[in-house]
Design an enzyme around this catalytic site. Sequence first.
Site, PDB file in Angstrom:
ATOM      1  N   GLY A 260      49.276  38.290  15.979  1.00 59.36           N
ATOM      2  CA  GLY A 260      48.967  38.753  17.332  1.00 59.36           C
ATOM      3  C   GLY A 260      50.089  38.486  18.305  1.00 59.36           C
ATOM      4  O   GLY A 260      51.164  38.022  17.939  1.00 59.36           O
ATOM      5  N   VAL A 261      49.803  38.792  19.575  1.00 56.69           N
ATOM      6  CA  VAL A 261      50.825  38.635  20.603  1.00 56.69           C
ATOM      7  C   VAL A 261      50.825  37.201  21.119  1.00 56.69           C
ATOM      8  O   VAL A 261      49.877  36.469  20.941  1.00 56.69           O
ATOM      9  CB  VAL A 261      50.579  39.593  21.791  1.00 56.69           C
ATOM     10  N   GLY A 262      51.912  36.834  21.775  1.00 57.67           N
ATOM     11  CA  GLY A 262      51.971  35.551  22.469  1.00 57.67           C
ATOM     12  C   GLY A 262      52.822  34.534  21.732  1.00 57.67           C
ATOM     13  O   GLY A 262      53.260  34.734  20.608  1.00 57.67           O
ATOM     14  N   ASN A 263      53.025  33.428  22.435  1.00 54.65           N
ATOM     15  CA  ASN A 263      53.945  32.421  21.938  1.00 54.65           C
ATOM     16  C   ASN A 263      53.390  31.656  20.737  1.00 54.65           C
ATOM     17  O   ASN A 263      54.128  31.320  19.818  1.00 54.65           O
ATOM     18  CB  ASN A 263      54.283  31.449  23.065  1.00 54.65           C
ATOM     19  N   GLU A 286      51.007  45.102  14.595  1.00 53.61           N
ATOM     20  CA  GLU A 286      51.214  46.112  15.644  1.00 53.61           C
ATOM     21  C   GLU A 286      52.450  45.827  16.486  1.00 53.61           C
ATOM     22  O   GLU A 286      52.973  46.715  17.138  1.00 53.61           O
ATOM     23  CB  GLU A 286      49.978  46.254  16.528  1.00 53.61           C
ATOM     24  N   ASN A 376      44.407  39.762  29.434  1.00 56.25           N
ATOM     25  CA  ASN A 376      45.198  40.935  29.039  1.00 56.25           C
ATOM     26  C   ASN A 376      44.292  42.075  28.548  1.00 56.25           C
ATOM     27  O   ASN A 376      44.353  43.183  29.055  1.00 56.25           O
ATOM     28  CB  ASN A 376      46.170  40.582  27.912  1.00 56.25           C
ATOM     29  N   GLY A 380      44.975  44.989  19.929  1.00 57.66           N
ATOM     30  CA  GLY A 380      44.699  45.389  18.549  1.00 57.66           C
ATOM     31  C   GLY A 380      43.970  44.317  17.767  1.00 57.66           C
ATOM     32  O   GLY A 380      43.723  44.480  16.569  1.00 57.66           O
TER      33      GLY A 380
HETATM   34  N1  COA Z   1      40.288  29.478  29.978  1.00 56.80           N
HETATM   35  C1  COA Z   1      41.176  29.766  30.953  1.00 56.80           C
HETATM   36  N2  COA Z   1      42.498  29.939  30.741  1.00 56.80           N
HETATM   37  C2  COA Z   1      42.946  29.796  29.482  1.00 56.80           C
HETATM   38  C3  COA Z   1      42.091  29.476  28.408  1.00 56.80           C
HETATM   39  C4  COA Z   1      40.698  29.334  28.701  1.00 56.80           C
HETATM   40  N3  COA Z   1      39.815  29.060  27.741  1.00 56.80           N
HETATM   41  N4  COA Z   1      42.830  29.379  27.292  1.00 56.80           N
HETATM   42  C5  COA Z   1      44.110  29.651  27.629  1.00 56.80           C
HETATM   43  N5  COA Z   1      44.176  29.884  28.955  1.00 56.80           N
HETATM   44  C6  COA Z   1      45.368  30.250  29.723  1.00 56.80           C
HETATM   45  C7  COA Z   1      46.546  29.337  29.467  1.00 56.80           C
HETATM   46  O1  COA Z   1      46.461  28.175  30.261  1.00 56.80           O
HETATM   47  C8  COA Z   1      47.702  30.243  29.872  1.00 56.80           C
HETATM   48  O2  COA Z   1      47.750  30.311  31.290  1.00 56.80           O
HETATM   49  P1  COA Z   1      49.131  30.449  32.110  1.00 56.80           P
HETATM   50  O3  COA Z   1      49.664  31.806  31.749  1.00 56.80           O
HETATM   51  O4  COA Z   1      48.708  30.348  33.536  1.00 56.80           O
HETATM   52  O5  COA Z   1      49.972  29.320  31.620  1.00 56.80           O
HETATM   53  C9  COA Z   1      47.242  31.632  29.366  1.00 56.80           C
HETATM   54  O6  COA Z   1      45.815  31.524  29.241  1.00 56.80           O
HETATM   55  C10 COA Z   1      47.848  32.038  28.030  1.00 56.80           C
HETATM   56  O7  COA Z   1      47.598  31.030  27.102  1.00 56.80           O
HETATM   57  P2  COA Z   1      48.678  30.566  26.002  1.00 56.80           P
HETATM   58  O8  COA Z   1      48.137  29.314  25.369  1.00 56.80           O
HETATM   59  O9  COA Z   1      50.048  30.519  26.598  1.00 56.80           O
HETATM   60  O10 COA Z   1      48.517  31.669  24.895  1.00 56.80           O
HETATM   61  P3  COA Z   1      49.252  32.992  24.439  1.00 56.80           P
HETATM   62  O11 COA Z   1      50.507  33.341  25.152  1.00 56.80           O
HETATM   63  O12 COA Z   1      49.335  32.807  22.987  1.00 56.80           O
HETATM   64  O13 COA Z   1      48.134  34.110  24.806  1.00 56.80           O
HETATM   65  C11 COA Z   1      46.004  35.236  24.752  1.00 56.80           C
HETATM   66  C12 COA Z   1      46.796  33.960  24.423  1.00 56.80           C
HETATM   67  C13 COA Z   1      44.611  35.070  24.158  1.00 56.80           C
HETATM   68  C14 COA Z   1      45.904  35.429  26.269  1.00 56.80           C
HETATM   69  C15 COA Z   1      46.764  36.456  24.109  1.00 56.80           C
HETATM   70  O14 COA Z   1      47.014  36.208  22.757  1.00 56.80           O
HETATM   71  C16 COA Z   1      45.955  37.741  24.233  1.00 56.80           C
HETATM   72  O15 COA Z   1      45.974  38.401  25.247  1.00 56.80           O
HETATM   73  N6  COA Z   1      45.207  38.099  23.160  1.00 56.80           N
HETATM   74  C17 COA Z   1      44.354  39.277  23.138  1.00 56.80           C
HETATM   75  C18 COA Z   1      45.046  40.488  22.610  1.00 56.80           C
HETATM   76  C19 COA Z   1      45.549  40.315  21.224  1.00 56.80           C
HETATM   77  O16 COA Z   1      45.142  39.442  20.490  1.00 56.80           O
HETATM   78  N7  COA Z   1      46.475  41.165  20.836  1.00 56.80           N
HETATM   79  C20 COA Z   1      47.144  41.086  19.566  1.00 56.80           C
HETATM   80  C21 COA Z   1      46.599  42.002  18.581  1.00 56.80           C
HETATM   81  S1  COA Z   1      47.801  42.495  17.432  1.00 56.80           S
END
Ligand code: COA
Length: 492
Positions: A260-263, A286, A376, A380
């Site tokens: 998936g996406v993200g760090n 994706e 977000n 996918g």
């Molecule tokens: N409640 C509130 N905020 C939360 C949280 C929760 N339970 N869990 C994480 N967060 C916040 C983090 O603090 C961070 O905030 P910031 O941007 O202000 O620092 C933000 O969410 C992102 O979290 P992070 O741990 O840096 O994760 P990430 O960069 O790996 O992203 C998702 C995590 C879930 C947001 C991201 O993976 C996503 O949008 N997923 C849905 C779409 C997807 O999976 N696509 C891929 C398919 S191929």
Amino acid sequence: MSLPFPTMTAPQAAELIEHGMMVAMSGFTPAGAVKAVPRAIADRAEEIHEAGEPFQIRLLTGASTGDSVDERLAEAQAVSWRAPYQSSRAMRKRINAGEVDFVDMHLSHLPQSVMFGHFGEIDVAIIEATEVTADGKVYLSTSVGASPTFLKKAKKVIIELNRAQSRDISDMADIVIPNRPPNRLSLSLNHPLERIGKKYAEVDPSKIVAIVETDQPDELGGFTASDELSEKIAGFVVEFLSNELASGRIPSSFLPLQSGVGNVANAVTAGVGKSPDIPDFFMYTEVLQPAPFALMRSGRLRGASSCGLTLLPEQMQEIADDIEFFRDRIVLRPQEISNNPAAVRQLGVIAMNTALEVDLYGHVNSTHVCGQNIMNGIGGSGDFARNSYLSMFVCPSVAKGGKISAIVPLCSHTDHNEHSVHVIVTEQGLADLRGLAPAERARTIIDNCAHPMYRDYLHKYLDNSSAAHIRHDLQHCFDLHRKLMESGSMLG
Ligand code: COA
């Protein structure tokens, strides 16, 4: 040879866009997203607003975009409706303020919805390309997304011809639009790298109303280096996959990975790449992110099917400089193929996606904080999770320095239900939920994945819930969320 299409500047092309139009733009992440025309549309919107007139478009893209699309158009208050995904701070703010109507949807569904007119007609498509021919062949740039379908369905087409993108990128493209149901032929994809389409998308040339020449690289953001926490998560994933291999539950040749996406997801794939216990592998995913791309030269990543190239600028340059190496190792597909449920099931993909929160029974919320404000979108993740051979979700056990537990009694919003979730991983450990009944799932998730500071609370919640197949206390299942909203912390 000069083309039989009008060439104009971005501000001139923006004049073709009218208030209320449905506009489809290329972009699947910042990769391949249009840049000059959306900025000019935003400028035009601001001028029109200053004159006291309304100007807003309905905006479709493949997925998220670069700053020139979501960020700039949201700042200019130029969007009234948005689908199917975004990851922009400005756009998120407007959606959560109720100023933009946002439709959060599975990305594989988007082209079909466009094809059948679920959102009405597409007035204009604005598509980035590296070349367009007089007979309507459109060579796309760093992502394919839904552009082939946008080109087919839009009434008018504006092409951003971007000289900063290598023309060779489209050597990786494999573009096919499935037939309409019920005559959709079965997808004959027997390998992640199998090619079943053409290197270009097609458009009726009479629809091209403008060519806008640009010279701008993709607006790719930075990736943070993996930290201790994501390395711990990666460690648990690698140990689990190694055991699955050793036990024969994953074939010795391994299975294609989706990440998936993200760090966190980026770091987990890097961890898998480093492990000597995991054989060289393919990806069916994706988005191709920097960490897996970096595994290609060594042969650890043997090849990847993707919808876009979400890489670092130097990695984009590496592809341009050595297309001979990459053209047979990367396939760029439309999102209805890169994320196709049948292909994911057929290839036996191992899916690794990221959660915001997970509940005691394994339901996953990937999108809405406290069930209300979107982050977000589902993207996918559902296309892959539901249809994969093995569906894993990873996340840190706490967010915001411990004020938020990712493990909660009941998810405040559900994107992936318990039936589509096999394994949960946090930096605390891994919960393998396969074959576990609800009570066992709950205790395993608490003991293996919850942060120690929330474990007692979660166990007490379970103990105080009335006996049932799925134990819940409906009076208290959202107490943690309520505390968070009232005091800024689930700890109260
Ligand atoms: N409640 C509130 N905020 C939360 C949280 C929760 N339970 N869990 C994480 N967060 C916040 C983090 O603090 C961070 O905030 P910031 O941007 O202000 O620092 C933000 O969410 C992102 O979290 P992070 O741990 O840096 O994760 P990430 O960069 O790996 O992203 C998702 C995590 C879930 C947001 C991201 O993976 C996503 O949008 N997923 C849905 C779409 C997807 O999976 N696509 C891929 C398919 S191929």
